[in-house]
Design a protein around this motif. Structure first.
Motif, PDB file in Angstrom:
ATOM      1  N   UNK A 657       0.852  -1.187   0.000  1.00  6.87           N
ATOM      2  CA  UNK A 657       0.000   0.000   0.000  1.00  6.87           C
ATOM      3  C   UNK A 657       0.888   1.236   0.000  1.00  6.87           C
ATOM      4  N   UNK A 658       0.338   2.373  -0.451  1.00  7.16           N
ATOM      5  CA  UNK A 658       1.181   3.564  -0.551  1.00  7.16           C
ATOM      6  C   UNK A 658       1.523   4.174   0.804  1.00  7.16           C
ATOM      7  N   UNK A 659       2.647   4.852   0.838  1.00 11.76           N
ATOM      8  CA  UNK A 659       3.045   5.626   2.017  1.00 11.76           C
ATOM      9  C   UNK A 659       2.136   6.845   2.137  1.00 11.76           C
ATOM     10  N   UNK A 660       1.669   7.126   3.391  1.00  8.33           N
ATOM     11  CA  UNK A 660       0.816   8.295   3.620  1.00  8.33           C
ATOM     12  C   UNK A 660       1.267   9.006   4.885  1.00  8.33           C
ATOM     13  N   UNK A 661       0.977  10.289   4.946  1.00  6.76           N
ATOM     14  CA  UNK A 661       1.167  11.033   6.182  1.00  6.76           C
ATOM     15  C   UNK A 661      -0.152  10.984   6.943  1.00  6.76           C
ATOM     16  N   UNK A 662      -0.072  10.755   8.280  1.00  5.55           N
ATOM     17  CA  UNK A 662      -1.298  10.719   9.074  1.00  5.55           C
ATOM     18  C   UNK A 662      -1.266  11.838  10.120  1.00  5.55           C
ATOM     19  N   UNK A 663      -2.473  12.294  10.481  1.00  5.85           N
ATOM     20  CA  UNK A 663      -2.624  13.485  11.321  1.00  5.85           C
ATOM     21  C   UNK A 663      -3.552  13.163  12.490  1.00  5.85           C
ATOM     22  N   UNK A 664      -3.178  13.514  13.745  1.00  2.87           N
ATOM     23  CA  UNK A 664      -4.023  13.187  14.899  1.00  2.87           C
ATOM     24  C   UNK A 664      -5.244  14.096  14.994  1.00  2.87           C
ATOM     25  N   UNK A 665      -6.382  13.482  15.347  1.00  2.00           N
ATOM     26  CA  UNK A 665      -7.568  14.279  15.673  1.00  2.00           C
ATOM     27  C   UNK A 665      -7.943  14.068  17.145  1.00  2.00           C
ATOM     28  N   UNK A 666      -7.222  13.138  17.792  1.00  3.75           N
ATOM     29  CA  UNK A 666      -7.358  12.917  19.232  1.00  3.75           C
ATOM     30  C   UNK A 666      -6.092  12.183  19.666  1.00  3.75           C
ATOM     31  N   UNK A 667      -6.060  11.760  20.903  1.00  5.58           N
ATOM     32  CA  UNK A 667      -4.845  11.113  21.412  1.00  5.58           C
ATOM     33  C   UNK A 667      -4.553   9.806  20.689  1.00  5.58           C
ATOM     34  N   UNK A 668      -5.589   9.066  20.296  1.00  6.79           N
ATOM     35  CA  UNK A 668      -5.381   7.730  19.718  1.00  6.79           C
ATOM     36  C   UNK A 668      -6.046   7.539  18.355  1.00  6.79           C
TER      37      UNK A 668
END
Length: 717
Positions: A657-668
């Motif tokens: 699967x492709x590499x993605x940047x992920x962003x928090x919307x809460x602690x977990x």
């Protein structure tokens, strides 16, 4: 025997001696000319022309030699006054019709281009019509075993790579199981084809290439190559094939011949993964496998799997490109322009590549993709027409046909398919294309008749046919209008970065998936567009929806192939939304919360805008150090998932699967910009081990479903 008969006999013998000497001299002269033409890169057609001249003048020469005493005194009989000019006229006509369109100049031409440093360079290549055509088919395994079966369709790929370095040859890797299919696909535009068989015993490879006459499949040459070094055998076979195609050493020496090991890999396991299109596995085994990065970048780009991954892969291929031939290096640069959306540069480089390989299907498709991306329908048409006029083969006919449909030249498209119908009147595909032509042209009576014939001759249930029937019935009862002004624009998938652009040009509607070819849209209702595959039972139905503010919000795309139906959802992506997400991706978050609040008010059904706002608000509450600590807590490997931090950003990649940047919307809980319909979750187990899982959006019920099965709930290593 009378004295006169004796004289005639002696004259006849003398004439035969002169003719024999003439033929020997002519043949010797032709051999010299043939050598000189190769030596100085001049058209080989001169040998054929001279041969016709030498043979053609034999009648006149025979008459002259027999009667030279009288003719030298300028005494010509009526028959000679007729035969000599007529003989010359016949030779001239044969030469005109046989060689009138042939290139009689140099077999090579110079191509000027700019390299990636902007320097103007010149390269000499063999012209297209002087290349020897020889497709390479899959090799058959002698003693069937599953361990080495992958080599059958790998040997031909490697031979294609190796042979393509030599611009005296036009080749491609093909697949066919029997001689009839091989002849059918190679006979028209190629002189030869290559296939063969192989076996592997105790680490020793025995590969037998066979060179065939493409017109009848007759075996011309066969030789078995044996050894434990597979890559060396491929290099040896490549030279053997060139020798048997008539590519003499002087011709071969014009081009660099890199070893196949240098161009690919030294690892058989990496090669196997590459051949099976498992490119991620290939580069795990050999991190310098340029073509694995490159082919993966092409695949990811075509289906818009993820901008970060596409750029990473093409940049890796570009960094490692120096182990490839110059032309392959330019292919990588060309795709880099495409992936980075530098369309003008991509078009220039594609046209240069097509100067070198005019019949390359990938280059032709890519140029049409660039025309599709830039909405240059006229350029698409002119390119297709040029290729069709140059070579009227099946691929060019399809390309030209589609350009006529896109350009609105329906009558020409119908006439073109009628010409092919004469060759294959009872072929389902031809009849479907003909029916579609009338449908696109709005000639429903003709379309209806052909579709009725198709259903009678090739009866089968399909969603495609049901949609066609419903469309015709509706059009027969009422005028169909499409509210294009409301719905035109770009829509983005919720599950990938793929976009569809719906636009109007020349009073026609178009459907364009990013990095793919244009399709014509056919209105079926005020909010429905249809798009069909002309020759097959597949297509798409685009149903547009409005939100509570009566603004175009979403399109449901029903993709059908026979009776298989898949649903996809795309949401309207305005210039404002695109600009906001560009700031988001660049981590320019100042005042971005206000921007997303305004966008949510304008587009209440765009639920993913609320996710973006959640991240902006969440990071407002956190210090930079707190965010870094949060990231570090979850970084690591979870089965086939990997999370890592780079430049204070958190990235995620799962195998294949492709590499993605992920962003928090809460602690977990985290989101990505590549797949709006998936969230990434983390939690501490009872054993104090971090676990990774995902949330998937149920579009029908508008709720998030936690994935907790063995495949998706993974513990940190």
């Amino acid at each position: 025997m009378t004295a006169e008969e004796n004289i005639d006999e002696k004259k006849g013998q003398k004439v035969l001696k002169f003719l024999a000497a003439y033929l020997v001299a002519a043949w010797t002269f032709l051999q010299f000319i043939d050598w000189a033409l190769v030596r100085y890169n001049i058209s080989p057609y001169w040998v054929d022309m001279l041969l016709w001249i030498f043979i053609g003048i034999l009648p006149s020469l025979s008459i002259y030699l027999y009667n030279k005493d009288r003719i030298n005194k300028k005494i010509l009989k009526l028959r000679e006054k007729i035969i000599f000019p007529l003989n010359g006229l016949i030779i001239a006509l044969v030469l005109f019709f046989g060689f009138g369109n042939s290139d009689l100049g140099s077999t090579t031409k110079e191509i000027s281009y700019k390299n990636d440093l902007g320097e103007l360079l010149t390269e000499t290549i063999t012209k297209e019509e002087f290349r020897i055509g020889a497709p390479v088919f899959n090799f058959q395994q002698k003693n069937k075993d599953s361990i080495n079966s992958w080599l059958g369709n790998t040997i031909n790929k490697l031979l294609e790579l190796d042979l393509k370095q030599d611009k005296n040859i036009s080749t491609e890797a093909c697949y066919a199981e029997n001689t009839i299919d091989k002849i059918k696909s190679s006979a028209v535009f190629n002189k030869y084809y290559v296939d063969g068989f192989y076996e592997v015993n105790n680490g020793v490879y025995a590969i037998t290439p066979i060179v065939h006459n493409s017109k009848n499949g007759k075996e011309i040459s066969k030789k078995t190559f044996t050894g434990s070094d597979f890559f060396e055998l491929i290099d040896e076979i490549s030279i053997y094939i060139k020798d048997n195609l008539g590519i003499v050493e002087e011709m071969r020496d014009r081009y660099i011949d890199l070893s196949i090991r240098e161009m690919t890999t030294e690892s058989m396991e990496a090669l196997k993964a590459w051949s099976n299109k498992d490119y991620d596995e290939a580069v795990k085994i050999d991190s310098a496998f340029t073509l694995a990065y490159f082919y993966n970048a092409i695949r990811r780009n075509r289906f818009s799997h993820g901008e970060l991954e596409e750029k990473y892969l093409i940049d890796k291929a570009y960094d490692l490109k120096n182990n490839l031939p110059i032309q392959s290096q330019f292919e990588i640069l060309m795709y880099k322009h495409i992936i980075y959306n530098r369309w003008a540069d991509a078009e220039k480089l594609l046209k240069y590549q097509l100067e070198i390989e005019p019949n390359n299907e990938d280059y032709n498709r890519l140029l049409e993709m660039v025309f599709s991306e830039t909405q240059n329908i006229e350029g698409y048409y002119k390119h297709a027409l040029k290729r069709f006029n140059k070579a009227q083969n099946e691929d060019n006919a399809r390309r030209y046909y589609m350009s006529l449909i896109l350009n609105g030249n329906y009558d020409e498209a119908i006439n073109l398919i009628k010409a092919y119908e004469l060759l294959s009147p009872n072929t389902e595909e031809v009849q479907r294309i003909k029916a579609y032509s009338y449908l696109a042209a709005g000639k429903l009576d003709e379309a209806k008749k052909i579709y009725s014939k198709i259903k009678l001759t090739w009866p089968e249930e399909s969603i495609y046919q049901n949609i066609i029937d419903a469309y015709i019935q509706k059009k027969e009862k009422e005028t169909v209008t499409f509210d294009f002004t409301s719905y035109a624009g770009i829509y983005r998938s919720i599950a990938s970065e793929q976009q569809i652009n719906y636009f109007e040009k020349n009073k026609a509607y178009f459907v364009h998936y990013k990095n793919q070819l244009l399709n014509k849209g056919i209105p079926s209702d005020n909010n429905i567009l249809l798009s069909f595959d002309a020759g097959w039972v597949s297509g798409t139905k685009h149903v547009f929806e409005k939100d509570s503010l009566s603004t175009a919000s979403r399109v449901e795309v029903d993709q059908f192939n026979r009776n298989k139906l898949s649903k996809f959802y795309y949401y309207r992506e305005t210039d404002e939304i695109r600009a906001a997400y560009n700031l988001f991706k660049s981590h320019e978050f100042e005042n971005l919360d206000k921007t997303f609040e305004k966008l949510i008010a304008k587009h209440p059904d765009h639920w993913f805008l609320k996710d973006a706002l959640s991240h902006v608000l969440y990071r407002k509450k956190q210090s930079n150090q707190a965010l870094i600590d949060q990231y570090k807590k979850i970084t690591g490997t979870y089965g086939n998932r990997k999370f890592w931090v780079k430049d204070n950003r958190l990235f995620y990649k799962r195998d294949n699967l492709p590499k993605v940047e992920i962003f928090p919307i809460s602690e977990n809980r985290f989101i990505s910009l590549s797949n709006y319909s998936t969230h990434y979750g983390f939690e501490q187990t009872e054993n104090n081990v971090m676990a990774s899982f995902s949330w998937s959006l149920d579009m029908e019920n508008k709720e998030w479903i936690k994935a907790e099965n063995n495949t998706n709930y993974l513990l940190k290593n």
